[in-house]
Write a protein that holds these residues in place. Structure first.
Motif, short mmCIF file in Angstrom:
data_model
loop_
_atom_site.label_atom_id
_atom_site.label_comp_id
_atom_site.label_asym_id
_atom_site.label_seq_id
_atom_site.Cartn_x
_atom_site.Cartn_y
_atom_site.Cartn_z
N ILE A 223 0.84 -1.20 0.00
CA ILE A 223 0.00 0.00 0.00
C ILE A 223 0.88 1.26 0.00
N VAL A 224 1.96 1.21 0.80
CA VAL A 224 2.88 2.36 0.86
C VAL A 224 3.49 2.59 -0.52
N GLN A 225 3.96 1.49 -1.15
CA GLN A 225 4.59 1.61 -2.47
C GLN A 225 3.60 2.15 -3.51
N LYS A 226 2.36 1.67 -3.43
CA LYS A 226 1.34 2.11 -4.38
C LYS A 226 1.11 3.62 -4.25
N HIS A 227 1.04 4.09 -3.02
CA HIS A 227 0.82 5.52 -2.80
C HIS A 227 2.01 6.35 -3.25
N GLU A 228 3.23 5.81 -3.01
CA GLU A 228 4.43 6.55 -3.42
C GLU A 228 4.48 6.60 -4.94
N GLY A 229 4.10 5.46 -5.57
CA GLY A 229 4.13 5.36 -7.03
C GLY A 229 3.09 6.25 -7.69
N SER A 230 2.00 6.55 -6.94
CA SER A 230 0.94 7.35 -7.54
C SER A 230 1.40 8.79 -7.72
N GLY A 231 2.61 9.12 -7.19
CA GLY A 231 3.30 10.36 -7.51
C GLY A 231 2.73 11.61 -6.88
N LYS A 232 2.04 11.46 -5.74
CA LYS A 232 1.56 12.69 -5.07
C LYS A 232 2.77 13.38 -4.46
N LYS A 233 3.17 14.50 -5.01
CA LYS A 233 4.35 15.18 -4.48
C LYS A 233 3.91 16.43 -3.71
N PRO A 234 4.70 16.80 -2.72
CA PRO A 234 4.35 18.02 -2.01
C PRO A 234 4.41 19.20 -2.98
N SER A 235 3.48 20.15 -2.85
CA SER A 235 3.46 21.26 -3.80
C SER A 235 4.75 22.08 -3.68
N GLY A 236 5.21 22.58 -4.79
CA GLY A 236 6.41 23.41 -4.80
C GLY A 236 7.68 22.59 -4.95
N GLU A 237 7.57 21.26 -4.99
CA GLU A 237 8.79 20.45 -5.12
C GLU A 237 9.35 20.60 -6.54
N ARG A 238 10.61 21.00 -6.65
CA ARG A 238 11.18 21.19 -7.98
C ARG A 238 12.15 20.07 -8.33
N SER A 239 12.98 19.71 -7.39
CA SER A 239 13.98 18.70 -7.72
C SER A 239 14.03 17.66 -6.60
N ARG A 240 13.98 16.39 -6.97
CA ARG A 240 14.05 15.31 -5.99
C ARG A 240 15.35 15.35 -5.20
N GLN A 241 16.45 15.65 -5.90
CA GLN A 241 17.76 15.65 -5.25
C GLN A 241 17.89 16.75 -4.19
#
Ligand code: KG4
Ligand code: ZN
Length: 367
Positions: free
Chosen positions: A235-253
């Motif tokens: 379930i955790v992986q599915k949610h992470e994969g669904s790509g909900k990112k915090p707003s304003g995130e520009r670069s993963r690194q």
């Protein structure tokens, strides 16, 4: 005041608590000192064995001295010294066993080796008297009884017919209940130790939001929790994969990893659904065994026995009286070691000077 038959000094170092306690007659707590290492291990997300044993070496003598001072007991007033000899971490157990041997030898006291699981079970015999008032003692547990021992290392359902007489009806075939709490807490970034963190996170959650597996619910008395942990991981992986990112995130690194709740993970509902699944299995198997073996009482023991949902569900679903220690006696302590040691002392058990640690020791099956 009733006559004190015997004072036992208990010593416990099987995992990450250095503990010593003095108990009268196997039941009445005169002192109970615990030096917890939780803060030292928190950054590793679990117990780091080498650090644990080094800290036991530093703490063991002051903790024992403190327990003796708080009890106001002279060494000559003790009847015996009881120490956990297994199961547990080898380096940690060695510190307690060697300290206990040294003291018992120097003070001329009988030495008693105690099984840590048996000690957890005997926490149910303990009480704290008001200023030494023995008459405060609640009635002792009545045999035959069933004890569910659920800790970080074990999940055992035990039938006890007399002091020292056990039959293990079931145990975990993979993860222990506490281990499952700790692993799922890590998946949800809830910190260590996981049990209390999951219980807290679950407070506002919906326990029926996720339909998680209840392994082997109707079969026998063994437990299995690893499938449940994997289901949470999916379930955790599915949610992470669904790509909900915090707003304003520009670069993963450049952006630090967001907290699970910010990543769109329904932490409270997942924690509540997981807790409900574990508790459901523990309670259902205990309820069935209590009926089959016609026991007088059900006892809970071990760190997971401090879980509020487990306590509540057990009381409402099991037909016979349910007993559990207060939270500080559910997690590792030495009063429970002294209590178990007392009943062994009364049965004439003594350890030899070559008492060794048994890291993988289980509960003896004597029926
Ligand atoms: O008995 P214990 O102190 O140490 C062992 O002998 O293992 O048990 C520790 C375990 C940990 O896994 C911890 O997460 C769990 O007990 N625990 C709980 C709660 N408090 C401690 N699990 C669920 N709910 C709790 N409130
Ligand atoms: Zn324990």
């Amino acid at each position: 005041m009733g006559k004190i038959v015997s004072l036992i000094l208990g010593v416990e170092t099987s995992c990450d608590e250095t503990a010593a306690a003095v108990v009268a007659d196997g039941r009445s707590i005169l002192s109970n000192v615990v030096a917890s290492q939780i803060e030292l291990h928190r950054r590793y997300g679990g117990v780091f064995p080498e650090i644990a044993s080094r800290q036991h070496v530093l703490d063991i003598v002051p903790v024992i001295e403190e327990a003796m001072a708080q009890a106001g007991t002279a060494w000559a007033g003790l009847g015996a010294l009881a120490v956990t000899s297994g199961p547990g971490l080898v380096g940690s157990l060695l510190v307690g066993v060697n300290a206990a041997k040294g003291i018992a030898w120097a003070k001329g006291l009988p030495l008693i080796g105690v099984n840590h699981l048996e000690a957890h079970l005997y926490a149910n015999w303990l009480y704290t008297p008001r200023q030494g008032r023995q008459e405060d003692a609640p009635p002792a547990p009545r045999f035959p009884l069933l004890c569910l021992i659920v800790s970080g290392g074990h999940s055992d359902l035990v039938l006890m017919t007399a002091h020292g007489q056990y039959r293990v009806l079931g145990r975990t075939v993979d993860d222990a209940a506490g281990e499952a709490f700790d692993k799922v807490a890590r998946l949800l970034d809830l910190g260590y130790p996981g049990g209390p963190a999951i219980q807290k996170a679950a407070e506002g959650g919906n326990p029926t939001r996720f339909d998680l597996p209840r392994a082997m619910l109707k079969e026998g008395y063994d437990f299995s929790f690893s499938g449940l942990k994997t289901a949470v991981l999916r379930i955790v992986q599915k949610h992470e994969g669904s790509g909900k990112k915090p707003s304003g995130e520009r670069s993963r690194q450049l952006t630090p990893r967001a907290a699970p709740a910010q990543r769109g993970l329904p932490v409270a509902d997942l924690a509540a659904s997981f807790q409900a699944a574990v508790v459901d299995v523990l309670v259902e198997k205990t309820r069935r065994a209590a009926e089959e073996f016609q026991v007088e009482e059900v006892l809970l023991a071990g760190g997971v026995a401090s879980n509020a949902l487990l306590r509540g569900q057990m009381v409402s679903r099991v037909q016979v009286p349910v007993r559990y220690p207060p939270p500080n006696l559910c997690t590792d302590n030495a009063a429970m070691v002294a209590a178990a040691g007392y009943f062994k002392h009364m049965a004439g058990e003594r350890a030899d000077w070559d008492l060794d640690v048994k890291p993988g020791m289980g509960l003896r099956c004597e029926l």
